[in-house]
Scaffold this active site. Structure first.
Site, PDB file in Angstrom:
ATOM      1  CB  CYS A 117      -0.939  -0.050   1.079  1.00 55.15           C
ATOM      2  SG  CYS A 117      -2.067  -1.272   1.189  1.00 55.15           S
ATOM      3  CG  HIS A 254      -3.123   3.887   2.497  1.00 62.29           C
ATOM      4  ND1 HIS A 254      -3.541   3.443   1.079  1.00 62.29           N
ATOM      5  CD2 HIS A 254      -3.254   2.713   3.029  1.00 62.29           C
ATOM      6  CE1 HIS A 254      -3.987   2.252   0.984  1.00 62.29           C
ATOM      7  NE2 HIS A 254      -3.534   1.447   2.297  1.00 62.29           N
ATOM      8  CG  ASN A 284      -6.510  -0.500   1.210  1.00 57.62           C
ATOM      9  OD1 ASN A 284      -5.726   0.279   0.253  1.00 57.62           O
ATOM     10  ND2 ASN A 284      -5.972  -1.135   2.432  1.00 57.62           N
TER      11      ASN A 284
HETATM   12  N1  ACO Z   1     -18.782  -8.407   8.401  1.00 61.11           N
HETATM   13  C1  ACO Z   1     -19.355  -8.686   9.495  1.00 61.11           C
HETATM   14  N2  ACO Z   1     -18.601  -9.223  10.704  1.00 61.11           N
HETATM   15  C2  ACO Z   1     -17.590  -8.950  10.505  1.00 61.11           C
HETATM   16  C3  ACO Z   1     -16.568  -9.004   9.315  1.00 61.11           C
HETATM   17  C4  ACO Z   1     -17.371  -8.399   8.318  1.00 61.11           C
HETATM   18  N3  ACO Z   1     -16.893  -8.255   7.023  1.00 61.11           N
HETATM   19  N4  ACO Z   1     -15.347  -9.160   9.520  1.00 61.11           N
HETATM   20  C5  ACO Z   1     -15.226  -9.566  10.835  1.00 61.11           C
HETATM   21  N5  ACO Z   1     -16.476  -9.753  11.413  1.00 61.11           N
HETATM   22  C6  ACO Z   1     -16.745  -9.934  12.815  1.00 61.11           C
HETATM   23  C7  ACO Z   1     -15.621 -10.803  13.390  1.00 61.11           C
HETATM   24  O1  ACO Z   1     -15.945 -12.165  13.044  1.00 61.11           O
HETATM   25  C8  ACO Z   1     -15.943 -10.622  14.840  1.00 61.11           C
HETATM   26  O2  ACO Z   1     -16.744 -11.094  15.633  1.00 61.11           O
HETATM   27  P1  ACO Z   1     -16.928 -12.055  16.771  1.00 61.11           P
HETATM   28  O3  ACO Z   1     -16.680 -10.493  17.828  1.00 61.11           O
HETATM   29  O4  ACO Z   1     -18.488 -12.410  16.819  1.00 61.11           O
HETATM   30  O5  ACO Z   1     -15.890 -12.799  17.057  1.00 61.11           O
HETATM   31  C9  ACO Z   1     -16.221  -8.988  14.836  1.00 61.11           C
HETATM   32  O6  ACO Z   1     -16.582  -8.686  13.587  1.00 61.11           O
HETATM   33  C10 ACO Z   1     -15.123  -8.134  15.150  1.00 61.11           C
HETATM   34  O7  ACO Z   1     -13.760  -8.394  14.233  1.00 61.11           O
HETATM   35  P2  ACO Z   1     -12.416  -7.997  14.354  1.00 61.11           P
HETATM   36  O8  ACO Z   1     -11.730  -8.562  13.395  1.00 61.11           O
HETATM   37  O9  ACO Z   1     -11.934  -7.722  15.896  1.00 61.11           O
HETATM   38  O10 ACO Z   1     -13.030  -6.335  13.906  1.00 61.11           O
HETATM   39  P3  ACO Z   1     -12.215  -5.147  13.987  1.00 61.11           P
HETATM   40  O11 ACO Z   1     -12.695  -4.235  14.942  1.00 61.11           O
HETATM   41  O12 ACO Z   1     -10.561  -5.264  14.250  1.00 61.11           O
HETATM   42  O13 ACO Z   1     -12.014  -4.644  12.432  1.00 61.11           O
HETATM   43  C11 ACO Z   1     -10.759  -4.358  10.459  1.00 61.11           C
HETATM   44  C12 ACO Z   1     -11.621  -5.338  11.482  1.00 61.11           C
HETATM   45  C13 ACO Z   1     -11.825  -3.436   9.954  1.00 61.11           C
HETATM   46  C14 ACO Z   1     -10.144  -5.457   9.632  1.00 61.11           C
HETATM   47  C15 ACO Z   1      -9.890  -3.608  11.432  1.00 61.11           C
HETATM   48  O14 ACO Z   1      -9.070  -4.445  12.184  1.00 61.11           O
HETATM   49  C16 ACO Z   1      -9.094  -2.842  10.437  1.00 61.11           C
HETATM   50  O15 ACO Z   1      -9.369  -2.071   9.771  1.00 61.11           O
HETATM   51  N6  ACO Z   1      -7.737  -2.988  10.504  1.00 61.11           N
HETATM   52  C17 ACO Z   1      -6.897  -2.264   9.554  1.00 61.11           C
HETATM   53  C18 ACO Z   1      -6.546  -3.157   8.485  1.00 61.11           C
HETATM   54  C19 ACO Z   1      -6.367  -2.735   7.105  1.00 61.11           C
HETATM   55  O16 ACO Z   1      -6.959  -1.586   6.739  1.00 61.11           O
HETATM   56  N7  ACO Z   1      -5.595  -3.233   6.219  1.00 61.11           N
HETATM   57  C20 ACO Z   1      -5.778  -3.032   5.014  1.00 61.11           C
HETATM   58  C21 ACO Z   1      -4.327  -3.149   4.360  1.00 61.11           C
HETATM   59  S1  ACO Z   1      -2.961  -2.364   5.325  1.00 61.11           S
HETATM   60  C22 ACO Z   1      -3.413  -0.743   5.095  1.00 61.11           C
HETATM   61  O17 ACO Z   1      -3.645  -0.530   4.076  1.00 61.11           O
HETATM   62  C23 ACO Z   1      -3.274   0.032   6.196  1.00 61.11           C
END
Ligand code: ACO
Length: 327
Positions: A117, A254, A284
């Site tokens: 990224c 980004h 993204n």
């Molecule tokens: N839809 C519905 N529910 C979902 C989804 C989805 N797409 N994905 C996960 N869940 C559920 C999980 O199963 C979990 O359920 P549970 O509590 O019953 O176990 C719950 O939602 C919470 O999941 P987490 O993974 O803890 O959610 P979090 O709040 O961490 O959000 C996310 C996830 C959005 C991916 C976040 O961690 C994030 O944005 N991280 C940064 C990653 C990123 O941006 N990566 C891109 C590449 S790197 C970059 O460009 C920066």
């Protein structure tokens, strides 16, 4: 006042998004998710998806033509092409070579930079050095991706995040103003937190057509590292230039997640109306995201000549980086 210093000035910007739009509601028809969940956790509402047969170099081409038109530059004037991408059309030749041929920029140097990224920031930094050293006067810098090609649509934690798109800038040597500094970092020790573990010398499966090629990510770890690394690189950038955060006119981050963007804006004490946000419409797009956001801000009249812009990105590797420039 002019000086002997050579800057890389952004002479023109361009971008391109594939025609097909996939909204969160569309996605929820085949992925176990909802518009509410995606919007609340990421700020994303929709993303663009490349058509069948549409490649990264196609997106790069359209974005480049627009940037060259905006800069008033012909293909013959380009001294160098640098493409940031982690989803090249082919293993080789590079996407930059494919783009060069299609643009008719024959003979100039052309290569890809893979920094996930952060690819556009890395490409911009390399191009800036070529101009500052006097080796090039006009450089085409592109960030282009078809990231949805390596998404596992059955994996909801990653499938909802990504989109396809490209952005480009034409850099020209200038004695007045332009890029003030760039800052690049990486931490290869965290590779398993965000990666695609298949490659030419690792993991290609005999008899299968690259089966299982998909992004894998530990979302909450990535989130925490991204916020910390971006805080540190924006501080470093301001310090290197003897500037205060209140001197900035625009933050062009980004576009991975609105909450990460808001955390950086808070660090910089910037109101969100001085932060360019496209993640809601683009998702993204990895290397495409910063130049897409920049082009949108330029064409909408938000960003004006003479303003001070801070660009930053974080991605797989980990890699992260920034650029401070007087537009
Ligand atoms: N839809 C519905 N529910 C979902 C989804 C989805 N797409 N994905 C996960 N869940 C559920 C999980 O199963 C979990 O359920 P549970 O509590 O019953 O176990 C719950 O939602 C919470 O999941 P987490 O993974 O803890 O959610 P979090 O709040 O961490 O959000 C996310 C996830 C959005 C991916 C976040 O961690 C994030 O944005 N991280 C940064 C990653 C990123 O941006 N990566 C891109 C590449 S790197 C970059 O460009 C920066």
């Amino acid at each position: 006042m002019s000086s002997d210093r050579i800057y890389s000035r952004i002479a023109g910007t361009g971008s391109y998004l594939p025609e097909k739009v996939l909204t969160n509601d569309d996605l929820a028809k085949f992925v176990d998710t909802s518009d509410e969940w995606i919007a609340a956790r990421t700020g994303i509402r929709q993303r663009h998806i490349a058509a069948e047969g549409e490649t990264t170099s196609d997106l790069a081409y359209h974005a480049s033509v627009r940037a060259m038109e905006a800069a008033g530059v012909t293909a013959a004037e380009i001294d160098l092409i640098v493409v940031g991408t982690t989803t090249p059309d082919l293993i080789f030749p590079s996407t930059a070579c494919l783009l060069q041929h299609r643009l008719g920029a024959n003979g100039c140097g052309a290569f890809d930079v893979n920094a996930a990224c952060s690819g556009f920031l890395y490409a911009l930094s390399v191009a800036d050095k070529f101009i500052k050293s006097g080796d090039a006067k006009t450089v085409l810098v592109v960030g282009a991706e078809t990231l949805t090609r390596m998404v596992d649509w059955g994996e909801r934690t990653t499938a909802v995040l990504f989109g396809d798109g490209a952005g480009a800038v034409v850099l020209k040597a200038d004695t007045e103003t332009g890029i003030l500094s760039t800052h690049l970092h990486a931490d290869g020790g965290k590779k398993e937190l965000l990666w695609n573990p298949v490659g030419v010398s690792v993991g290609f499966k005999e008899g299968e057509k690259n089966a299982g090629v998909a992004i894998q990510m530990s979302g909450s770890d990535v989130f925490k590292y991204a916020v910390r690394a971006l805080d540190s690189v924006v501080d470093e950038t301001l310090e290197a230039n003897g500037l205060d955060k209140h001197d900035l006119d625009w933050l062009i981050p980004h576009q991975a997640n609105l909450r990460i963007i808001e955390a950086t804006a808070k660090r910089l004490d910037m109101p969100m109306d001085r932060v360019v946000v496209t993640v809601d419409k683009h998702g993204n797009t990895s290397s495409g995201s910063v130049p897409l956001a920049l082009d949108q801000a330029v064409r909408s009249g938000q960003v004006q000549r003479g303003q001070l812009l801070l660009l930053e990105a974080f991605g797989g590797g980990f890699t992260w980086g920034s650029a401070l420039l007087r537009y």
